[in-house]
Design an enzyme around this catalytic site. Structure first.
Site, short mmCIF file in Angstrom:
data_model
loop_
_atom_site.label_atom_id
_atom_site.label_comp_id
_atom_site.label_asym_id
_atom_site.label_seq_id
_atom_site.Cartn_x
_atom_site.Cartn_y
_atom_site.Cartn_z
N ASP A 1 -1.09 6.41 6.46
CA ASP A 1 -2.25 5.62 6.07
C ASP A 1 -2.54 4.63 7.21
O ASP A 1 -1.79 3.69 7.42
CB ASP A 1 -1.93 4.87 4.77
N TRP B 1 0.80 -1.22 0.00
CA TRP B 1 0.00 0.00 0.00
C TRP B 1 0.83 1.26 0.00
O TRP B 1 0.40 2.30 -0.50
CB TRP B 1 -1.02 -0.03 1.14
N LYS C 1 -12.39 -1.47 7.58
CA LYS C 1 -11.64 -2.46 8.33
C LYS C 1 -11.97 -2.28 9.82
O LYS C 1 -12.92 -2.87 10.32
CB LYS C 1 -10.17 -2.35 7.99
#
Lengths: 361, 361
Positions: free
Chosen positions: B172, B102, B196
């Site tokens: 992030d 990511w 999530k």
């Protein structure tokens, strides 16, 4: 549980059968041991839902195979920024036709990237008409022409597809998609936030003629590149899966109701009821939009003064007619009559209008 | 109705009480005569829901008043494109630290706009560790430093906030937010897709130190401008209202469970159960991440061969343990243990792992 007639301009009313199915499946969907809100977008189970929604929307709207269809988060305003980035060179001329508030929003998003030319505008007249296409000052070298098919706040709707020659026509159909047949082949791009005629909030449909994807556009992040979204079937990143699923339920419901032809008849009938109540009120109710371009979807109207406007809003709410307050930009009253609004809702509103006038006129 | 233990990496499992409330309110919410999916984001009713979610998230995470909080559609990847547009000048140097997939995605979104410098990367070693901050090659003139607090695919997690001097640290936190206390004041920006640890898909939280909003950034559409979103309380355009509402229910649930301290203990306990099953397997299960930076949220592991990996996935699914297949980029198995996964889920997984090994080891 009492569900009222909900005239919200968006997020807007949904069919009760769609909500009931979403309710029934909220804890477990399709025997998979989890809610559809909880499963991976890349699971075979969800991919099948996504593919079915794509197929059903293609059937519903009549989308030719040479058009890609995207389901994206971020709303229609985000698409208004992506249009110049994807379909125009930096600083290239683009033509915009302004017929209300949302056309101006589209221009605002585009200005940092392109040379925006206002080819026509009805702003000077208060956005009460659509300039005749023969009078539009179209550029010779425009990357595209942008229109707003229906203006949600000003209640103005294109009744015909304007002829813009060989330049791709891009249209914001957020508030009128699927409410009547659209000849998709006349457009380069059609985009629509789903929260009006397509059902749920949080997802936007973008329909792109595939040859336009060959345009280089401008330097941009991968997530702003329609080609990347097309290549990954709208799963470049995690899409709003539940919203996509709910849109799919709505597509099935619309097909079962008879598709866009049925909704064209219904929207014609519903809007006629409300416009008749206005036009037969002897001026008590006022809608100033030119008759030929009055919107079937959003009907703004005004009572003689602000005190009566306010009383109308509060009394209609008590009568089970929700969200009739006009947009702050124009005031007054606004009735939105999207696909999920039944004829009975428009009948109830027209009856209330006549009764309210009797008591206050 | 059978709800299994769902180890999906996102969209991920939700608490049953949250789903039950959403189910109960699907046809009519709060006595307003409509579902919350159907009401205007600008209605007083929804504005109260939005404000309460903001307040509850601030309490839950401990967000200081000098930070703005946004609730946006478009996903975390969209924020990865907005970061350079809002916080760096065109072509300005920015530092990124890569500890998994990511982080690379974040770089991909930023490259068109800025001079991306990879200050550190563990890619050569297969993303199994986090380079020691003392070794990072930070730039003198970087607009910001970007890290990925937890890497969902590679299972690598920062255990400490790196010291990057006076340069704003952007992180992030999509897959670890609210799973333990965060010292927000150490960050310039924290962003997280909600699907999530925060619950529902389709909405992203962005936490921005307000002084950063004074940066000019780069030419950009209004919808790409964090200042505009802050000025309009995340209602610059129609936000994903239902997703926002569901996130709000999740925030209340997390507060009722004891907040981030309780989830820190729970995630520690859950992940320890699975790592023990791996480490006590005599090499039957393999996780190659350096012990000090093993993720509490996402545990990738591998059986001796692909045939056993596949059998593990299919047998665990029959045993009521869902979505354990590893990400395509790395293969094997992955167990995600977000806040809504109860301890019993991790216990069931560890027991299944021991049993599977007994039968196949």
């Amino acid at each position: 549980m009492t569900r009222a007639f909900n005239f919200s301009a968006g997020p807007a009313t949904l069919p009760e059968t769609v909500l009931r199915q979403a309710q029934a499946e909220m804890l477990e969907w399709n025997g998979v041991g989890a809610s559809i809100v909880e499963i991976s977008h890349r699971s075979a189970d969800f991919m099948a839902v996504a593919a079915q929604a794509d197929a059903d929307l293609r059937t519903l709207i009549g989308i030719p195979d040479d058009y890609a269809v995207l389901f994206l988060g971020g709303g229609a305003t985000t698409q208004q920024a992506l249009l110049p980035l994807n379909f125009a060179a930096p600083g290239q001329r683009v033509d915009y036709v302004l017929t209300g508030h949302w056309g101006k929003t589209a221009v605002k998003q585009a200005r940092p990237y392109v040379d925006v030319h206002i080819a026509a505008s009805s702003e000077a007249g208060g956005f009460r008409d659509i300039p005749a296409p023969a009078q539009w000052q179209l550029s010779n070298d425009a990357a595209y022409v942008h229109i707003t098919a229906n203006e949600t706040i000003h209640g103005v709707e294109f009744r015909d597809v304007p002829d813009v020659g060989g330049v791709p026509l891009i249209a914001d159909f957020s508030s009128s998609i699927a409410s009547e047949p659209i000849d998709v082949s006349r457009y380069g791009v059609i985009y629509a936030g789903a929260q009006k005629n397509l059902g749920p909030v949080g997802i936007t449909v973008v329909i792109i003629r595939r040859d336009l994807l060959e345009r280089a556009g401008q330097p941009r992040a991968d997530i702003f590149d329609y080609r990347s979204h097309v290549a990954r079937d709208s799963m470049l990143n995690t899409p709003p899966t539940w919203n996509w699923y709910l849109a799919g339920l709505m597509f099935k419901w619309m097909l079962a109701q008879g598709g866009v032809e049925a909704f064209a008849r219904l929207s014609q009938a519903k809007s006629a009821l409300v416009y008749e109540a206005i036009d037969n009120s002897g001026g008590f109710y006022r809608n100033d939009v030119a008759a030929a371009v009055r919107s079937r979807m959003n009907i703004p109207f005004f009572l003689p003064d602000d005190e009566l406007n306010a009383r109308f809003v509060s009394e209609s709410k008590r009568a089970g007619l929700l969200a009739l307050k006009g947009h702050n930009a124009v005031g007054g009253i606004r009735a939105s009559l999207y696909n999920a609004m039944p004829l009975e809702g428009a009948q109830a509103l027209a009856a209330f209008m006549r009764d309210f006038q009797r008591r206050n006129g």
